[in-house]
Design an enzyme around this catalytic site. Structure first.
Site, PDB file in Angstrom:
ATOM      1  N   LYS A  46       0.724  -1.211  -0.001  1.00  0.00           N
ATOM      2  CA  LYS A  46      -0.114  -0.022   0.176  1.00  0.00           C
ATOM      3  C   LYS A  46       0.724   1.292  -0.080  1.00  0.00           C
ATOM      4  CE  LYS A  46      -1.803   1.535   4.127  1.00  0.00           C
ATOM      5  NZ  LYS A  46      -1.423   3.072   4.338  1.00  0.00           N
ATOM      6  N   ASN A  47       1.978   1.351   0.899  1.00  0.00           N
ATOM      7  CA  ASN A  47       2.789   2.420   1.036  1.00  0.00           C
ATOM      8  C   ASN A  47       3.623   2.834  -0.212  1.00  0.00           C
ATOM      9  OD1 ASN A  47       1.173   2.998   3.224  1.00  0.00           O
ATOM     10  ND2 ASN A  47       2.622   2.647   4.807  1.00  0.00           N
ATOM     11  N   ASP A  77       4.434   0.453  12.012  1.00  0.00           N
ATOM     12  CA  ASP A  77       3.352  -0.008  11.184  1.00  0.00           C
ATOM     13  C   ASP A  77       3.258  -1.496  11.875  1.00  0.00           C
ATOM     14  OD1 ASP A  77       2.913   2.134  10.357  1.00  0.00           O
ATOM     15  OD2 ASP A  77       3.375   1.786   8.300  1.00  0.00           O
ATOM     16  N   ARG A 127       0.690  14.341  13.535  1.00  0.00           N
ATOM     17  CA  ARG A 127       1.173  14.261  12.309  1.00  0.00           C
ATOM     18  C   ARG A 127       1.327  15.543  11.149  1.00  0.00           C
ATOM     19  NH1 ARG A 127      -1.007   8.904   9.559  1.00  0.00           N
ATOM     20  NH2 ARG A 127       0.736   9.092   8.311  1.00  0.00           N
ATOM     21  N   ARG A 149      -8.604  -0.643   4.615  1.00  0.00           N
ATOM     22  CA  ARG A 149      -7.830   0.293   3.694  1.00  0.00           C
ATOM     23  C   ARG A 149      -6.261  -0.128   3.796  1.00  0.00           C
ATOM     24  NH1 ARG A 149      -7.100   5.601   7.378  1.00  0.00           N
ATOM     25  NH2 ARG A 149      -5.786   5.830   5.492  1.00  0.00           N
ATOM     26  N   CYS A 197      -4.857  13.047  12.921  1.00  0.00           N
ATOM     27  CA  CYS A 197      -5.529  11.717  12.815  1.00  0.00           C
ATOM     28  C   CYS A 197      -5.257  10.830  14.086  1.00  0.00           C
ATOM     29  CB  CYS A 197      -4.704  11.092  11.543  1.00  0.00           C
ATOM     30  SG  CYS A 197      -3.276  10.256  11.758  1.00  0.00           S
TER      31      CYS A 197
HETATM   32  C1  EPZ Z   1       4.241   6.903   6.310  1.00  0.00           C
HETATM   33  O1  EPZ Z   1       3.788   8.085   6.983  1.00  0.00           O
HETATM   34  C2  EPZ Z   1       3.538   5.927   6.277  1.00  0.00           C
HETATM   35  N1  EPZ Z   1       2.215   6.037   5.447  1.00  0.00           N
HETATM   36  C3  EPZ Z   1       2.907   5.274   7.714  1.00  0.00           C
HETATM   37  O2  EPZ Z   1       2.219   4.213   7.436  1.00  0.00           O
HETATM   38  C4  EPZ Z   1       3.984   4.948   8.551  1.00  0.00           C
HETATM   39  O3  EPZ Z   1       3.699   4.797   9.774  1.00  0.00           O
HETATM   40  C5  EPZ Z   1       5.036   6.211   8.565  1.00  0.00           C
HETATM   41  O4  EPZ Z   1       5.418   6.580   7.332  1.00  0.00           O
HETATM   42  C6  EPZ Z   1       6.494   5.846   9.323  1.00  0.00           C
HETATM   43  O5  EPZ Z   1       6.948   4.844   8.911  1.00  0.00           O
HETATM   44  C7  EPZ Z   1       2.535   6.058   3.931  1.00  0.00           C
HETATM   45  O6  EPZ Z   1       3.451   5.752   3.617  1.00  0.00           O
HETATM   46  C8  EPZ Z   1       1.185   6.144   3.079  1.00  0.00           C
HETATM   47  P1  EPZ Z   1       6.452  10.197   8.583  1.00  0.00           P
HETATM   48  P2  EPZ Z   1       3.985   9.622   6.891  1.00  0.00           P
HETATM   49  O7  EPZ Z   1       6.670  11.509   7.796  1.00  0.00           O
HETATM   50  O8  EPZ Z   1       4.983   9.733   5.759  1.00  0.00           O
HETATM   51  C9  EPZ Z   1       6.690  13.534  12.175  1.00  0.00           C
HETATM   52  C10 EPZ Z   1       0.158   2.910   8.027  1.00  0.00           C
HETATM   53  O9  EPZ Z   1      -0.311   2.169   8.940  1.00  0.00           O
HETATM   54  N2  EPZ Z   1       6.723  14.605  11.162  1.00  0.00           N
HETATM   55  O10 EPZ Z   1       7.603   9.353   8.526  1.00  0.00           O
HETATM   56  O11 EPZ Z   1       3.017  10.334   7.250  1.00  0.00           O
HETATM   57  C11 EPZ Z   1       5.549  12.582  12.179  1.00  0.00           C
HETATM   58  O12 EPZ Z   1       4.525  13.260  12.964  1.00  0.00           O
HETATM   59  C12 EPZ Z   1       0.710   4.376   8.080  1.00  0.00           C
HETATM   60  O13 EPZ Z   1       0.045   2.216   6.653  1.00  0.00           O
HETATM   61  C13 EPZ Z   1       6.860  15.790  11.600  1.00  0.00           C
HETATM   62  O14 EPZ Z   1       7.005  16.190  12.670  1.00  0.00           O
HETATM   63  O15 EPZ Z   1       5.129   9.354   8.496  1.00  0.00           O
HETATM   64  C14 EPZ Z   1       5.983  11.381  12.827  1.00  0.00           C
HETATM   65  O16 EPZ Z   1       6.252  11.308  14.375  1.00  0.00           O
HETATM   66  C15 EPZ Z   1       0.360   5.063   9.220  1.00  0.00           C
HETATM   67  N3  EPZ Z   1       6.793  16.815  10.461  1.00  0.00           N
HETATM   68  C16 EPZ Z   1       7.356  11.280  12.284  1.00  0.00           C
HETATM   69  O17 EPZ Z   1       7.612  12.427  11.612  1.00  0.00           O
HETATM   70  C17 EPZ Z   1       6.477  16.556   9.090  1.00  0.00           C
HETATM   71  O18 EPZ Z   1       6.367  17.587   8.337  1.00  0.00           O
HETATM   72  C18 EPZ Z   1       7.332  10.373  11.022  1.00  0.00           C
HETATM   73  O19 EPZ Z   1       6.438  10.502  10.273  1.00  0.00           O
HETATM   74  C19 EPZ Z   1       6.426  15.022   8.747  1.00  0.00           C
HETATM   75  C20 EPZ Z   1       6.516  14.208   9.698  1.00  0.00           C
END
Ligand code: EPZ
Length: 429
Positions: free
Chosen positions: A22-23, A316, A131, A408, A126
């Site tokens: 998916k991701n 995840d 996030r 999803r 969310c």
């Molecule tokens: C991706 O989300 C995945 N989603 C998530 O999968 C996964 O849990 C996550 O990466 C971590 O591996 C998809 O790929 C579609 P991040 P993403 O930006 O990109 C902080 C699932 O169940 N952050 O790596 O949104 C954030 O809050 C999902 O399939 C900021 O502070 O995650 C988090 O604490 C859920 N500012 C950390 O970084 C930003 O601008 C990592 O988030 C962006 C992120």
């Protein structure tokens, strides 16, 4: 609203085909916005999130066509999706579409890179935490985009196109890395991304972009270098297997006992999780066809683990591991470092008889001899599937409500588990 009813206690035996990730599928579909030529994606999973993203792309004027079954193709092979963003008629992604799926915010990058403008709603909060998207915005600004926030929307403009720049992420962000890459491939000049996410899905998207004509080196490491090009062309790409689905079923087999081949799974995509699984006492074997997981009657050993960006143990899979550890002989400790509020499954697992205490970002799981079925629900897809894992080993009947979360991210979950002997059925309505 559909529910899933599980009667626990059956070991799992057989084969589970692993779907496309998916991701990776989501950002690959978004990358189609970067070219006027057709992108053909194979092995796209049948998931609600894929359908939702199709709607979002349609709104920008993108044609998305699904191929029908081909002769000789396995009944449930992933779908082939042809995506043509020949003409982008609308660079706005409104709140009602973006709020349903956070990853859809990422369209901002290809839209501003190719069209010089994008207006995309901020995705909002969310279930697993706040996030924010500040780092995604920072990356776009580093490449010369002008950003304004108006009425809950991010308005990104770059009338003369984006230009290469240096992006240093203060923390690893998967979405930030996707956005930075998609923005940089059409920028004028060189972009260097430091502290980039090394997740296999980032590499898969970069590999596809390279086939489209992008000049990217270092994807899959923490330093990615991109030479901008003026145009990208057509290609065909197969989505890599889903490591989170793989890990989920691997933990399910360890939970129930049995012997299952996870067909098409690739061990290098989740080595940290497989090593941990071996520590619990399960047998994990890489074969030519995938990964075989087995556990005989022996008890599970407890583990201590912290979630980390790839190649560490993935957030995840945190909920699923916690479900497994509810039956370990001893106390396990799981620390969540990626998201600040990803423990909603704790109270639901407790309804099944689990003993878990929280101390800040660490959960202490004291293994119990038995779990007992109960009605449960969860607020995100990984938490929901952790309840399924617990239910497979619980005595009696568990009903998991709000199945749309599972839909999803998990393709045909009840069929895949059912084929291996689990008593799982979907109750419609
Ligand atoms: C991706 O989300 C995945 N989603 C998530 O999968 C996964 O849990 C996550 O990466 C971590 O591996 C998809 O790929 C579609 P991040 P993403 O930006 O990109 C902080 C699932 O169940 N952050 O790596 O949104 C954030 O809050 C999902 O399939 C900021 O502070 O995650 C988090 O604490 C859920 N500012 C950390 O970084 C930003 O601008 C990592 O988030 C962006 C992120």
């Amino acid at each position: 609203m559909d529910r899933i009813r599980i009667t626990g206690g059956k070991p799992l035996h057989g084969k589970i085909p692993i779907s496309g990730a998916k991701n990776a599928a989501l950002p690959l579909m978004i990358a189609s916005l970067l070219t006027e030529d057709t992108l053909v994606l194979d092995n796209v999973p049948h998931l609600a999130d894929v359908v939702q993203l199709q709607r979002i792309l349609n709104n920008h004027g993108v044609d998305v066509t699904l191929s029908g079954k081909r002769s000789g193709e396995a009944e449930h092979a992933g779908q082939t999706v042809k995506i043509s963003a020949e003409t982008i008629v609308d660079t706005v992604a409104p709140y009602d579409l973006v709020s349903k799926m956070r990853a859809s915010f990422w369209v901002v990058a290809p839209l501003v890179a190719r069209m010089g403008q994008a207006r995309v709603s901020l995705p909002g909060g969310c279930a697993i935490g706040t996030r924010p998207v500040d780092l995604l915005i920072m990356a776009l600004e580093r490449l010369g985009a002008n950003i304004e926030i108006e009425a809950g929307d991010v308005i990104a403009t770059a009338p003369k196109g984006l230009r290469g720049g240096d992006i240093v992420f203060p923390k690893v962000t998967v979405g930030g890395t996707h956005v930075a890459i998609m923005a940089a491939v059409l920028a004028n000049g060189t972009t260097v991304i430091e502290n980039a996410a090394q997740e296999p899905e980032v590499k898969d998207v970069a590999d596809c972009l390279v086939k489209m004509g992008a000049k990217i080196s270092g994807a899959g490491t923490s330093r990615i270098v991109i030479e901008g090009v003026s145009k990208l062309g057509p290609t065909r790409h197969s989505v890599l297997p889903d490591r989170i689905e793989t890990g989920t079923y691997a933990f399910a087999v360890a939970m129930t006992g049995g012997d299952v081949l996870l067909e098409g799974a690739r061990p290098e995509l989740l080595q940290s999780a497989l090593d941990l699984l071996a520590e619990t006492g399960a047998t994990v074997t890489a074969t030519n066809e995938g990964i075989r997981v087995a556990r005989n009657g022996a008890g599970l050993r407890p583990v201590t683990v912290t979630t980390e960006p790839f190649p560490g143990f993935p957030t995840d899979l945190q909920a699923q591991l916690m479900a497994l550890m509810t039956r370990a002989k001893g106390t396990s400790r799981i620390t969540e470092t990626i998201f600040e509020n990803r423990f909603m499954h704790v109270q639901e697992l407790a309804r099944l008889g689990a003993r878990i205490t929280l101390d800040g970002q660490t959960a202490m799981i004291e293994g119990v001899d038995r779990l007992k079925g109960a009605p449960v629900m969860a607020t995100d897809l990984r938490a929901s599937v952790s309840l399924v894992i617990a239910a497979l080993a619980a005595e009696g009947e568990t009903v998991v409500n709000r199945v749309y979360h599972l839909d999803r991210g998990f393709e045909r979950l009840e069929e895949k588990l059912g084929a291996c002997g689990a008593m799982v059925e979907r109750i419609s309505g």
